[in-house]
Design a protein around this motif. Structure first.
Motif, PDB file in Angstrom:
ATOM      1  N   GLN A 119       0.826  -1.215   0.000  1.00 19.65           N
ATOM      2  CA  GLN A 119       0.000   0.000   0.000  1.00 19.65           C
ATOM      3  C   GLN A 119       0.853   1.256   0.000  1.00 19.65           C
ATOM      4  O   GLN A 119       2.028   1.228   0.354  1.00 19.65           O
ATOM      5  N   LYS A 120       0.231   2.360  -0.368  1.00 21.65           N
ATOM      6  CA  LYS A 120       0.803   3.685  -0.177  1.00 21.65           C
ATOM      7  C   LYS A 120       0.145   4.318   1.049  1.00 21.65           C
ATOM      8  O   LYS A 120      -1.009   4.024   1.373  1.00 21.65           O
ATOM      9  N   GLY A 121       0.888   5.208   1.706  1.00 22.03           N
ATOM     10  CA  GLY A 121       0.309   5.958   2.808  1.00 22.03           C
ATOM     11  C   GLY A 121      -0.565   7.078   2.281  1.00 22.03           C
ATOM     12  O   GLY A 121      -0.384   7.538   1.144  1.00 22.03           O
ATOM     13  N   PRO A 122      -1.524   7.554   3.078  1.00 20.77           N
ATOM     14  CA  PRO A 122      -2.404   8.629   2.614  1.00 20.77           C
ATOM     15  C   PRO A 122      -1.660   9.897   2.236  1.00 20.77           C
ATOM     16  O   PRO A 122      -2.095  10.628   1.343  1.00 20.77           O
ATOM     17  N   ALA A 123      -0.523  10.169   2.883  1.00 23.02           N
ATOM     18  CA  ALA A 123       0.238  11.378   2.578  1.00 23.02           C
ATOM     19  C   ALA A 123       1.047  11.245   1.293  1.00 23.02           C
ATOM     20  O   ALA A 123       1.659  12.212   0.841  1.00 23.02           O
ATOM     21  N   GLU A 124       1.044  10.054   0.694  1.00 18.30           N
ATOM     22  CA  GLU A 124       1.770   9.829  -0.563  1.00 18.30           C
ATOM     23  C   GLU A 124       0.865   9.964  -1.781  1.00 18.30           C
ATOM     24  O   GLU A 124       1.333   9.821  -2.911  1.00 18.30           O
TER      25      GLU A 124
END
Length: 209
Positions: free
Chosen positions: A44-49
């Motif tokens: 997954q990617k983080g929300p800030a990414e």
């Protein structure tokens, strides 16, 4: 009640959730983990990414903080590298005092938490040598914490995991899931009703490739 609470100082939602978790009755063990490694393990990617989601997430957490009456001030840059803060926490014993001090420095006062130099005042207040955070044993403990979290099924922070009893092994993810966790703790049968059971085994209809 005993529980483990998985978190990363990178996460402002962890900071908000900590204000609730630390007041829970029983033994709650804070477990610092590397959120980026958890994301990598889950693909997954983080929300800030993610553009757009980043801005929304920052506004959402600020709104939540104001709703909850918690002072929250973003550090100079985000996302930032949280390893120094995580290792300092481990070096200080991952105590409630250490978690409080580091969260307050980064998310209440809005200071940088991305280097041992930036965190020197916190280390001094905790009576912990900043150099201790560089010890191989500290780095190994943080890796072990993160690996154990992934093995337990943790996919995000903050996550509250109960130990023993009818909720043993259950994971509750997110600051906004706290009321759900308390409801399940008060009445474990909540998770056993037919619809809760049905959605737990719901077939996957389609998968992205």
């Amino acid at each position: 009640m005993s529980a483990r609470w998985y978190f990363d100082f990178l996460s402002p939602f962890s900071y908000l959730h900590w204000q609730k978790v630390k007041t829970l009755p029983g033994a709650v063990t804070p477990v610092p983990i590397v959120f980026g490694a958890v994301l990598a393990a889950c693909g997954q990617k983080g929300p800030a990414e993610i553009p757009g989601k980043r801005e929304f997430t920052y506004r959402h957490v600020l709104w939540q903080a104001r709703q909850e009456g918690v002072t929250l001030r973003f550090p100079p840059a985000h996302p930032f590298n949280p390893l120094a803060a995580l290792r300092l926490c481990v070096a200080a014993g991952s105590t409630h005092q250490a978690v409080d001090a580091l969260f307050d420095w980064i998310w209440k006062q809005g200071h940088a938490g991305d280097s041992l130099e930036a965190l020197a005042p916190v280390a001094a207040a905790l009576g912990t040598e900043a150099a201790a955070a560089q010890a191989e044993s500290v780095k190994a403990q943080l890796r072990a914490n993160t690996e154990a979290a992934v093995a337990a099924g943790v996919y995000g922070v903050p996550t509250l995991a109960f130990d023993g009893g009818p909720l043993d092994g259950m994971l509750f993810w997110g600051n906004d899931a706290h009321a759900f966790a308390l409801a399940a703790l008060d009445n474990p049968a909540l998770l056993a009703d037919p619809e809760m059971q049905r959605v737990s085994a719901l077939p996957v209809g389609v998968q992205r490739r």
